[in-house]
Write a protein that holds these residues in place. Sequence first.
Motif, PDB file in Angstrom:
ATOM      1  N   LEU A   1       0.823  -1.215   0.000  1.00  0.00           N
ATOM      2  CA  LEU A   1       0.000   0.000   0.000  1.00  0.00           C
ATOM      3  C   LEU A   1       0.856   1.264   0.000  1.00  0.00           C
ATOM      4  CD1 LEU A   1      -2.863  -1.024   2.419  1.00  0.00           C
ATOM      5  CD2 LEU A   1      -2.969  -0.754  -0.053  1.00  0.00           C
ATOM      6  N   ILE A   2       2.000   1.223   0.665  1.00  0.00           N
ATOM      7  CA  ILE A   2       2.921   2.367   0.625  1.00  0.00           C
ATOM      8  C   ILE A   2       3.393   2.602  -0.809  1.00  0.00           C
ATOM      9  CG2 ILE A   2       5.239   3.118   1.290  1.00  0.00           C
ATOM     10  CD1 ILE A   2       4.682   1.915   4.062  1.00  0.00           C
ATOM     11  N   ALA A   3       3.704   1.519  -1.507  1.00  0.00           N
ATOM     12  CA  ALA A   3       4.127   1.657  -2.905  1.00  0.00           C
ATOM     13  C   ALA A   3       2.987   2.193  -3.767  1.00  0.00           C
ATOM     14  CB  ALA A   3       4.616   0.309  -3.434  1.00  0.00           C
ATOM     15  N   LEU A   4       1.755   1.760  -3.494  1.00  0.00           N
ATOM     16  CA  LEU A   4       0.613   2.242  -4.280  1.00  0.00           C
ATOM     17  C   LEU A   4       0.304   3.712  -4.004  1.00  0.00           C
ATOM     18  CD1 LEU A   4      -1.874  -0.766  -4.142  1.00  0.00           C
ATOM     19  CD2 LEU A   4      -0.565   0.050  -6.097  1.00  0.00           C
ATOM     20  N   LEU A   5       0.632   4.197  -2.814  1.00  0.00           N
ATOM     21  CA  LEU A   5       0.389   5.602  -2.497  1.00  0.00           C
ATOM     22  C   LEU A   5       1.328   6.545  -3.240  1.00  0.00           C
ATOM     23  CD1 LEU A   5      -0.429   5.736   1.313  1.00  0.00           C
ATOM     24  CD2 LEU A   5      -1.900   6.342  -0.591  1.00  0.00           C
ATOM     25  N   ALA A   6       2.339   5.995  -3.882  1.00  0.00           N
ATOM     26  CA  ALA A   6       3.255   6.845  -4.651  1.00  0.00           C
ATOM     27  C   ALA A   6       2.550   7.477  -5.849  1.00  0.00           C
ATOM     28  CB  ALA A   6       4.462   6.038  -5.113  1.00  0.00           C
ATOM     29  N   VAL A   7       1.544   6.796  -6.408  1.00  0.00           N
ATOM     30  CA  VAL A   7       0.822   7.327  -7.569  1.00  0.00           C
ATOM     31  C   VAL A   7       0.030   8.586  -7.200  1.00  0.00           C
ATOM     32  CG1 VAL A   7      -0.943   6.834  -9.299  1.00  0.00           C
ATOM     33  CG2 VAL A   7       0.760   5.104  -8.735  1.00  0.00           C
ATOM     34  N   PRO A   8      -0.864   8.537  -6.199  1.00  0.00           N
ATOM     35  CA  PRO A   8      -1.569   9.789  -5.869  1.00  0.00           C
ATOM     36  C   PRO A   8      -0.640  10.873  -5.340  1.00  0.00           C
ATOM     37  CG  PRO A   8      -2.197   8.052  -4.346  1.00  0.00           C
ATOM     38  CD  PRO A   8      -1.375   7.431  -5.417  1.00  0.00           C
ATOM     39  N   PHE A   9       0.454  10.473  -4.705  1.00  0.00           N
ATOM     40  CA  PHE A   9       1.424  11.460  -4.242  1.00  0.00           C
ATOM     41  C   PHE A   9       2.025  12.211  -5.426  1.00  0.00           C
ATOM     42  CE2 PHE A   9       5.495  12.982  -2.663  1.00  0.00           C
ATOM     43  CZ  PHE A   9       5.136  13.514  -1.449  1.00  0.00           C
TER      44      PHE A   9
ATOM     45  N   ALA B   1      -2.486  14.624   3.506  1.00  0.00           N
ATOM     46  CA  ALA B   1      -3.301  13.453   3.800  1.00  0.00           C
ATOM     47  C   ALA B   1      -2.575  12.172   3.401  1.00  0.00           C
ATOM     48  CB  ALA B   1      -4.640  13.545   3.079  1.00  0.00           C
ATOM     49  N   ILE B   2      -1.890  12.213   2.278  1.00  0.00           N
ATOM     50  CA  ILE B   2      -1.106  11.052   1.849  1.00  0.00           C
ATOM     51  C   ILE B   2       0.066  10.830   2.799  1.00  0.00           C
ATOM     52  CG2 ILE B   2       0.354  10.150  -0.006  1.00  0.00           C
ATOM     53  CD1 ILE B   2      -1.522  11.660  -1.954  1.00  0.00           C
ATOM     54  N   ALA B   3       0.666  11.907   3.298  1.00  0.00           N
ATOM     55  CA  ALA B   3       1.758  11.765   4.269  1.00  0.00           C
ATOM     56  C   ALA B   3       1.265  11.117   5.562  1.00  0.00           C
ATOM     57  CB  ALA B   3       2.377  13.126   4.560  1.00  0.00           C
ATOM     58  N   VAL B   4       0.053  11.449   5.990  1.00  0.00           N
ATOM     59  CA  VAL B   4      -0.521  10.807   7.177  1.00  0.00           C
ATOM     60  C   VAL B   4      -0.735   9.315   6.899  1.00  0.00           C
ATOM     61  CG1 VAL B   4      -2.570  10.711   8.656  1.00  0.00           C
ATOM     62  CG2 VAL B   4      -1.547  12.909   8.081  1.00  0.00           C
ATOM     63  N   ALA B   5      -1.220   8.991   5.704  1.00  0.00           N
ATOM     64  CA  ALA B   5      -1.403   7.584   5.339  1.00  0.00           C
ATOM     65  C   ALA B   5      -0.063   6.850   5.295  1.00  0.00           C
ATOM     66  CB  ALA B   5      -2.116   7.481   3.998  1.00  0.00           C
ATOM     67  N   PHE B   6       0.961   7.496   4.730  1.00  0.00           N
ATOM     68  CA  PHE B   6       2.303   6.910   4.738  1.00  0.00           C
ATOM     69  C   PHE B   6       2.760   6.625   6.169  1.00  0.00           C
ATOM     70  CE2 PHE B   6       3.515   8.715   0.426  1.00  0.00           C
ATOM     71  CZ  PHE B   6       3.786   7.484  -0.147  1.00  0.00           C
ATOM     72  N   SER B   7       2.525   7.577   7.034  1.00  0.00           N
ATOM     73  CA  SER B   7       2.947   7.433   8.423  1.00  0.00           C
ATOM     74  C   SER B   7       2.220   6.276   9.103  1.00  0.00           C
ATOM     75  CB  SER B   7       2.696   8.741   9.163  1.00  0.00           C
ATOM     76  OG  SER B   7       3.039   8.626  10.506  1.00  0.00           O
ATOM     77  N   ALA B   8       0.916   6.180   8.890  1.00  0.00           N
ATOM     78  CA  ALA B   8       0.147   5.096   9.506  1.00  0.00           C
ATOM     79  C   ALA B   8       0.573   3.735   8.953  1.00  0.00           C
ATOM     80  CB  ALA B   8      -1.337   5.313   9.274  1.00  0.00           C
ATOM     81  N   LEU B   9       0.784   3.657   7.662  1.00  0.00           N
ATOM     82  CA  LEU B   9       1.215   2.392   7.072  1.00  0.00           C
ATOM     83  C   LEU B   9       2.628   2.014   7.499  1.00  0.00           C
ATOM     84  CD1 LEU B   9      -0.294   2.731   3.504  1.00  0.00           C
ATOM     85  CD2 LEU B   9      -0.969   1.115   5.281  1.00  0.00           C
ATOM     86  N   THR B  10       3.476   2.997   7.677  1.00  0.00           N
ATOM     87  CA  THR B  10       4.823   2.717   8.182  1.00  0.00           C
ATOM     88  C   THR B  10       4.760   2.202   9.612  1.00  0.00           C
ATOM     89  OG1 THR B  10       5.713   4.438   6.749  1.00  0.00           O
ATOM     90  CG2 THR B  10       7.112   3.701   8.551  1.00  0.00           C
ATOM     91  N   ALA B  11       3.837   2.746  10.406  1.00  0.00           N
ATOM     92  CA  ALA B  11       3.661   2.248  11.774  1.00  0.00           C
ATOM     93  C   ALA B  11       3.209   0.798  11.763  1.00  0.00           C
ATOM     94  CB  ALA B  11       2.646   3.112  12.523  1.00  0.00           C
ATOM     95  N   VAL B  12       2.327   0.442  10.826  1.00  0.00           N
ATOM     96  CA  VAL B  12       1.874  -0.947  10.728  1.00  0.00           C
ATOM     97  C   VAL B  12       3.012  -1.844  10.248  1.00  0.00           C
ATOM     98  CG1 VAL B  12       0.333  -2.498   9.459  1.00  0.00           C
ATOM     99  CG2 VAL B  12      -0.542  -0.358  10.387  1.00  0.00           C
ATOM    100  N   ALA B  13       3.758  -1.374   9.256  1.00  0.00           N
ATOM    101  CA  ALA B  13       4.819  -2.200   8.669  1.00  0.00           C
ATOM    102  C   ALA B  13       5.970  -2.442   9.646  1.00  0.00           C
ATOM    103  CB  ALA B  13       5.344  -1.558   7.395  1.00  0.00           C
ATOM    104  N   THR B  14       6.316  -1.414  10.442  1.00  0.00           N
ATOM    105  CA  THR B  14       7.456  -1.555  11.338  1.00  0.00           C
ATOM    106  C   THR B  14       7.078  -1.936  12.758  1.00  0.00           C
ATOM    107  OG1 THR B  14       7.420   0.792  11.924  1.00  0.00           O
ATOM    108  CG2 THR B  14       8.777   0.144  10.026  1.00  0.00           C
ATOM    109  N   GLY B  15       5.826  -1.719  13.125  1.00  0.00           N
ATOM    110  CA  GLY B  15       5.403  -2.015  14.487  1.00  0.00           C
ATOM    111  C   GLY B  15       5.785  -0.944  15.498  1.00  0.00           C
ATOM    112  N   ARG B  16       6.214   0.199  15.033  1.00  0.00           N
ATOM    113  CA  ARG B  16       6.607   1.299  15.930  1.00  0.00           C
ATOM    114  C   ARG B  16       5.500   2.345  15.951  1.00  0.00           C
ATOM    115  NH1 ARG B  16      12.328   3.433  14.725  1.00  0.00           N
ATOM    116  NH2 ARG B  16      12.072   4.155  16.851  1.00  0.00           N
TER     117      ARG B  16
END
Length: 92
Positions: free
Chosen positions: A13-21, A46-61
């Motif tokens: 999903l992080i990779a897919l968010l590169a298109v709307p970004f 808004a996309i940066a917030v989504a990136f941040s949330a997905l990074t939290a899920v991916a890394t567990g931090r």
Amino acid sequence: MMESVFSVVATVLIALLAVPFGLAAYRMIAGPGYADRFVALDMLTAIAVAFSALTAVATGRSAFLDIGLVIALINFVSTCAFAAFLERKGGR
């Protein structure tokens, strides 16, 4: 097992968010007016917030969730300030 599935899905999903970004960044650069550029900036944050949330899920931090919250708050304040600016300017 389930954590690794969440990590893989979040990475995809992080990779897919590169298109709307990229599209929002283009609109911000090539936008015909200030309002168009500001809407694109809202979309970018808004996309940066989504990136941040997905990074939290991916890394567990969970620290990335705090970063996303701060970005969202700054975006809200800047949107209010821009709306006030447009109201004083005459709505154009």
